[in-house]
Structures are given as C-alpha cells and as structure tokens.
Design an enzyme around this catalytic site. Structure first.
Site, mmCIF file in Angstrom:
data_model
loop_
_atom_site.group_PDB
_atom_site.id
_atom_site.type_symbol
_atom_site.label_atom_id
_atom_site.label_comp_id
_atom_site.label_asym_id
_atom_site.label_seq_id
_atom_site.Cartn_x
_atom_site.Cartn_y
_atom_site.Cartn_z
ATOM 1 N N ALA A 114 0.831 -1.207 0.000
ATOM 2 C CA ALA A 114 0.000 0.000 0.000
ATOM 3 C C ALA A 114 0.864 1.255 0.000
ATOM 4 O O ALA A 114 0.623 2.187 -0.781
ATOM 5 C CB ALA A 114 -0.940 -0.011 1.209
ATOM 6 N N ASN A 141 4.965 -6.755 5.814
ATOM 7 C CA ASN A 141 4.519 -8.145 5.643
ATOM 8 C C ASN A 141 4.443 -8.485 4.161
ATOM 9 O O ASN A 141 4.576 -9.644 3.769
ATOM 10 C CB ASN A 141 3.130 -8.344 6.268
ATOM 11 C CG ASN A 141 3.215 -8.719 7.739
ATOM 12 O OD1 ASN A 141 4.040 -9.539 8.128
ATOM 13 N ND2 ASN A 141 2.385 -8.105 8.548
ATOM 14 N N GLY A 147 1.910 -13.081 -2.092
ATOM 15 C CA GLY A 147 1.794 -12.157 -3.227
ATOM 16 C C GLY A 147 0.739 -12.517 -4.251
ATOM 17 O O GLY A 147 0.695 -11.932 -5.336
ATOM 18 N N ARG A 401 -11.643 -18.528 4.972
ATOM 19 C CA ARG A 401 -10.746 -18.774 6.104
ATOM 20 C C ARG A 401 -11.453 -18.720 7.451
ATOM 21 O O ARG A 401 -11.076 -19.424 8.382
ATOM 22 C CB ARG A 401 -9.624 -17.745 6.071
ATOM 23 C CG ARG A 401 -8.749 -17.964 4.874
ATOM 24 C CD ARG A 401 -7.920 -16.777 4.540
ATOM 25 N NE ARG A 401 -7.076 -17.094 3.402
ATOM 26 C CZ ARG A 401 -6.096 -16.329 2.977
ATOM 27 N NH1 ARG A 401 -5.838 -15.193 3.588
ATOM 28 N NH2 ARG A 401 -5.377 -16.684 1.948
ATOM 29 N N GLU A 536 -3.822 -2.770 4.863
ATOM 30 C CA GLU A 536 -4.304 -3.471 6.056
ATOM 31 C C GLU A 536 -4.503 -2.528 7.238
ATOM 32 O O GLU A 536 -5.127 -2.904 8.237
ATOM 33 C CB GLU A 536 -3.324 -4.603 6.404
ATOM 34 C CG GLU A 536 -3.963 -5.695 7.235
ATOM 35 C CD GLU A 536 -3.051 -6.889 7.482
ATOM 36 O OE1 GLU A 536 -2.218 -7.211 6.615
ATOM 37 O OE2 GLU A 536 -3.181 -7.496 8.564
#
Ligand SMILES: Cc1cc2nc3c(=O)[nH]c(=O)nc-3n(C[C@H](O)[C@H](O)[C@H](O)COP(=O)(O)OP(=O)(O)OC[C@H]3O[C@@H](n4cnc5c(N)ncnc54)[C@H](O)[C@@H]3O)c2cc1C
Length: 573
Positions: A114, A141, A147, A401, A536
């Site tokens: 980002a 991270n 990726g 998830r 994030e």
C-alpha cells in the site's frame, strides 16, 4: 508478458564519487530556501533553482548516496532532539511545533504494497514524496507474503474460457465477510482489479507465474472464490511485487527511510493534519528509546500504510479475547498497533478492530507462516481434511478462512489434511519439499500407517477416502459442496502427504475508517483533511473475513488511490 521493471545497478567508486558531489550540489540549493523537499523534485516544477541541476546527477545522488541523503534532511540550525523530546511532544495535548525541522509535500508511512503504491502514484503526479518505515528493512509483511492476487476479467481467465464478473467477486467477498464489508469498497477493488494487474505488469514490471500449458498467467483456486481468478507472482512471494515497486521509486530518487517510526500526527486549529513527529533508531519500536526525533511539515498530506497488528497480543486480545498468546501468528516481527494508535490518538475512527482473521492452513510444527502453508493451502483444492478423532471430513476445504478456522477451533485440536501424489500441484512443490524437510508434512505409504500414527479410526478413514474419491469421480461434492478443480483426481496412489493444520492470526480486517478516496474518517464521521490511509491499516473492505488474494488487490488499488488523492490535495501555505 511485458516485464520491464529496471533494477538499480551496482555503483562503481567513480560513480559513487560523482553521486556524492551531485548530492552536495543539490543540498546546497535546497538549503537556500531552508525547505527540504525530498524525492521527485524535478517533476514538481516548484523550485526553479532546483531545475538547474541535471536530473541524472540528482538521481545518482539520491540512489547511491541515499543513506547520506536521508541522514541530512534537517533544516539549518535545527539540532537533533533526544528521546525525552519524543515523550514530551507525544504527551502534549495540543500545539504545533514553533519551527518544523523538515518539510515535504507527501509523507507515506509504511513500505508494504500500500505504501509503495501510494508513494509511486503521488510522485508520478508530481509531488515531493518521502516514505518511512519503522523496521530496519522495508517491504513490511508484503515482502514476506505469497503475493497472490485476485483479478476479475483477466486475460488468463479469458484464455481459459472462465466467466467471471464484478458481481460474482462482490458476492463471494460479501459472503465471506458476512456482509460486514462496505459493498462500495469491494466493488471498487473488483472494478479496478484488471487495470491494476495490468499496471503491475506494464508500468511496474512485476512478473507473474506462467502456465506452461496455456501460455497465460497461471490461475489457481482459492477458498471462497467461486471461480478461478487468483494469480501467483513468478517469485512465489510478495517480494516479486515490492522489489519492482521499490526499484521504480529509486529511479525517481525516493528511498525507503528505514528505522524511522511515526510518533505523532500534528493537526492545526481547523483539524487538518499538517505534520508529523518521527522517531529515528528506536529499539523494539519503543518510542522512548529513540536516538533522535524530528518534526516534519507535510504540506499536502500523510498516507498511513502501516499494515496490521496481528502480532500485538495485548492489542488484539483486547479486541478478541480468544486471540491470546497461545494462538500463533503468521506476521513478520514488528506487526503491532503502534501506527494505528498514532492515528487513533489523532482522532481517526477505528472500525471493526475485532475482526481478526486466523489462517487455517498453518502447521503447529512450524513457527509463524512457515514453509508448508503454501502447499497446505494449495492442496486444499484437491485433498480431504479430516478430524482425526472421527476420521471424517468436517468442512468444505475450499470454504473461506473464517469458516475453516472456526471449524478447526471447534474441534479443539489440529485437523489433518491427507493429500497424495495424484493431486500434487507442481507450482506448490517447493513448499511441499520444505514441509517434508521440517516435519510439517509427513509422507506415508498406506492409510493404515496414517491411522496408526494419528490414532484415527481406520475403518472410518477408509470409508471417508472412498466416499471422497466417489465425489471427485462424479465431479460433485455431495458431502460439503466443494468445487473440484478440472485436474482433481481420486486419491489412489501413495505416497500420501499428511499435514496437521492449526489456525494462526493472519490478517486484521479492521483499521481506520476511510472513504472511497482513501481519506481517513474522524470520530465526527467527517474526513480528516491531510490524512489518507490504505491497505491493512484500514477497515471496511473485507468485513468479517478477507478472501485469499483480496489483500494484495486491496493494498495496490487503494494504495494507488491514496497516492493520487493526496497529490491532488491543496498544499498548505
Ligand atoms: C505470510 C503472509 C502471506 C500472505 N499472502 C497473501 C497472498 O498471497 N495474497 C493476499 O492477497 N494477501 C496475502 N497476505 C496478506 C497481505 O499480504 C497483507 O495484507 C499485505 O501485505 C499488507 O500490506 P500493507 O502495505 O497494508 O502492510 P505491510 O506490508 O505490513 O506494511 C506496513 C509497513 O508499515 C510499517 N509501519 C508500521 N507502523 C509504523 C510506524 N508507526 N512508523 C513507520 N512505519 C510503520 C511496517 O514496518 C511495515 O513495513 C499475506 C499475509 C501474510 C502475513
């Protein structure tokens, strides 16, 4: 595929000498105005004296003498301040510095996907840009992630005859996110996914993995995506994205300033963010240990791209008490909430901070993300995952998830994936080998041996494998509704590959609230002028659960928007 990202070459000593001389020439000019503008000064067109310096010399100076440059950014007459000053400044409830140590148009905080994307776009739009990172090395991270990226309507999908749509992407993401995601944000990343992917290829020079058979980018299945739309990088790592982006910034004379931590945001009386305090050389990200502090006026704005707080046990368990120190984490050291806290202190609205994702594909045998997770996740498209206590499947292995992790937590012990040679995707083989090497994946010749090793009821296990194989052969999972890949095969031949699965904290879906232009929203629910955020560090895109591959996409799309928008904002006088 075009892959034109240039890398910085090695410097010869002569070149280095030229660069250092050029640097001092630049610095002399800069000091005339007592204003330091770092990065991209030739695009800004705002300081005529600067334009007399050859761009080539400046780029050499910035690229090769970066350390000296970064260390020489004070305004004349401003001495470095000590750690006590950080304490004093951060403790102060109001008031701007009487005199700024430095000035830049755009300050980007964080050098993951980002932050790098934001810095690139802001510089491209002509702003003077600096990018800082608290760690000793950049990339966040992102550089250590897999990726993989989700793309709607990619050339690879078209070549494979896969029908996809923005609506399907939005539906998949909202389903996984339990409708806690903002639909406009999901739609935005879906709509911009293909152009962003093409940008990584044609403008940044990212290389994506190729499918030898089709000659297109490789498509892989990912839990929660109802069609194949995910593409891994050639490097099988997020560094395949961060490195070309970092190299592109270096071409513009912008280096990530490491060991430099955001300590405070300054607002003026109108509530606009007008500058920051940064702390250099902190030990363990503890501001009280800073070797030096500086104030930096940010005449256009600050972009927060500080990532998630997955490793901050105190902060995360205050949000979700289940996520205490007994739960592992896939994140790189330093993934804590200090950047977020600075934003909250400045009045940013924190949202959905308790939406913290656990990643189900990790091994309890390994620390952190480990080496085998890429294999285990890839193999979930093909292999059954069972509860060793019953020998039976208990979940759709391609669910999202959250549902997967919750189902494993419900068992009260690790789940067991039973893959085999008939279903071993070649692209994940390196991860399989690593898992076999460290014991996270164990090879067996028979189901009897597996049952004996893990204390599984043998007849139940055999019955489960038979019924799973029948589903694969029929192409319909009558047990849990899993969508089988075209190349899925029934499990007939040894060796079997068995891996324990134990969820670990992976992604923070919550963060600061932003609007669709990446402006940070304050506690009064109005945008905070001069403050942008992406990646994030923000909330709202993923709701209760980020789908695999949507993280890379979110960070790149919104990082670019944040960079474009901050460059458009009105400069301070
Ligand atoms: C192991 C792993 C694998 C993953 N694989 C995938 C995948 O394949 N596909 C996918 O879509 N998503 C994946 N993800 C998720 C995705 O990679 C992350 O969400 C993404 O990298 C976050 O990028 P970012 O730029 O927001 O933050 P980061 O990359 O974390 O960067 C934030 C940076 O900000 C810096 N920083 C923080 N606070 C401060 C401060 N106060 N001052 C200065 N600097 C600060 C940090 O040091 C860091 O370098 C994965 C995540 C992990 C952990």
């Amino acid at each position: 595929m075009a892959a034109g990202g240039k890398r910085a070459g090695n410097a010869s000593s002569t070149l280095l000498g030229d660069a250092i001389r050029a640097f001092w020439r630049v610095r002399r000019v800069v000091c005339i105005d007592k204003v330091l503008v770092i990065g991209n000064i030739f695009n800004s067109g705002r300081t005529s004296a600067m334009a007399t310096i050859a761009r080539r010399d400046f780029l050499k100076a910035a690229g090769l003498a970066g350390a000296a440059f970064a260390g020489s950014t004070m305004l004349a007459g401003c001495a470095p301040k000590s750690a006590e000053t950080v304490q004093a400044a951060t403790a102060a409830s109001s008031g701007l510095p009487e005199m700024w140590d430095e000035e830049v148009e755009v300050l980007v905080v964080g050098s993951g996907y980002a932050g790098l994307a934001a810095a690139y776009e802001a510089a491209k739009a002509g702003s003077g840009v600096r990018i800082i990172d608290k760690r000793a090395s950049g990339g966040g991270n992102s550089a250590f992630a897999d990726g993989q990226i989700a793309v709607v309507g990619s050339a690879a999908q078209k070549a494979a005859g896969i029908e996809d749509s923005v609506e399907a992407f939005v539906s998949d993401s909202l389903t996984a996110g339990l409708n806690l995601n903002y639909e406009s944000k999901v739609r935005l990343i879906a709509e911009k996914s293909n152009e962003t992917f093409e940008w990584t290829v044609n403008e940044i020079g990212v290389e994506w993995a190729q499918d030898a058979e089709t000659g297109s980018d490789r498509l892989i299945a990912q839990g929660g995506h109802t069609v194949m739309r995910c593409i891994p990088p050639q490097a099988n790592s997020g560094s395949g994205i961060t490195e070309p982006l970092t190299a592109k910034l270096a071409e513009q004379g912008i280096q990530v300033e490491t060991d430099t931590q955001l300590a405070r945001l300054f607002k003026d009386d109108a509530g606009r963010v007008v500058g920051v305090q940064i702390a250099l050389g902190c030990r363990d990200y503890d501001l009280s240990t800073a070797k030096e502090t500086k104030t930096v006026k940010t005449s256009r704005g600050v972009v927060l791209a500080t990532g998630g707080f997955g490793l901050d046990v105190a902060f995360r368990s205050a949000q979700d008490p289940r996520l205490d120190e007994t739960v592992g984490c896939t994140n790189r050291e330093g993934s804590n909430a200090d950047g977020l806290r600075v934003a909250l202190d400045a009045g940013a609205f924190g949202m959905q901070l308790d939406q913290i994702q656990c990643y189900p594909y990790t091994s309890p045998v390994e620390n952190s993300f480990g080496s085998s997770a890429t294999w285990i996740e890839a193999e979930c498209a093909y292999a059954p995952v069972i509860d060793p206590a019953t020998g039976k499947r208990f979940v759709n292995e391609l669910t999202d998830r959250k549902r997967f992790s919750d189902a494993i937590f419900e068992l009260g012990h690790p789940a067991l994936q039973i893959g085999c040679i008939d279903n071993a995707p070649e692209w994940a083989r390196e991860s399989l080998e690593a898992g076999l090497g460290n014991g996270a994946v164990v090879e067996f010749d028979t189901l009897d041996a597996i049952a004996s090793e893990y204390d599984i009821p043998l007849e139940a296990l055999k019955a489960q494998i038979d019924s799973y194989n029948a589903c694969v052969e029929a192409g319909i999972d009558t047990e849990f509704g899993k969508l089988f890949n075209d190349d899925s095969a029934p499990m007939k031949n040894a060796p079997y590959y068995v891996a324990k699965m134990q969820p670990k904290v992976h992604h923070c879906m919550g963060g600061v609230k932003t609007d669709d232009n990446c402006r940070v929203i304050g506690n009064d629910l109005q945008p905070i002028s001069g403050l942008y955020a992406a990646g994030e560090a923000t909330g709202g895109v993923h709701g209760a659960c980020r789908l695999g591959c949507n993280g890379t996409l979110d960070c790149l799309v919104n990082g670019r928007i944040a960079g474009q928008q901050v460059a458009l904002s009105d400069p301070l006088a």
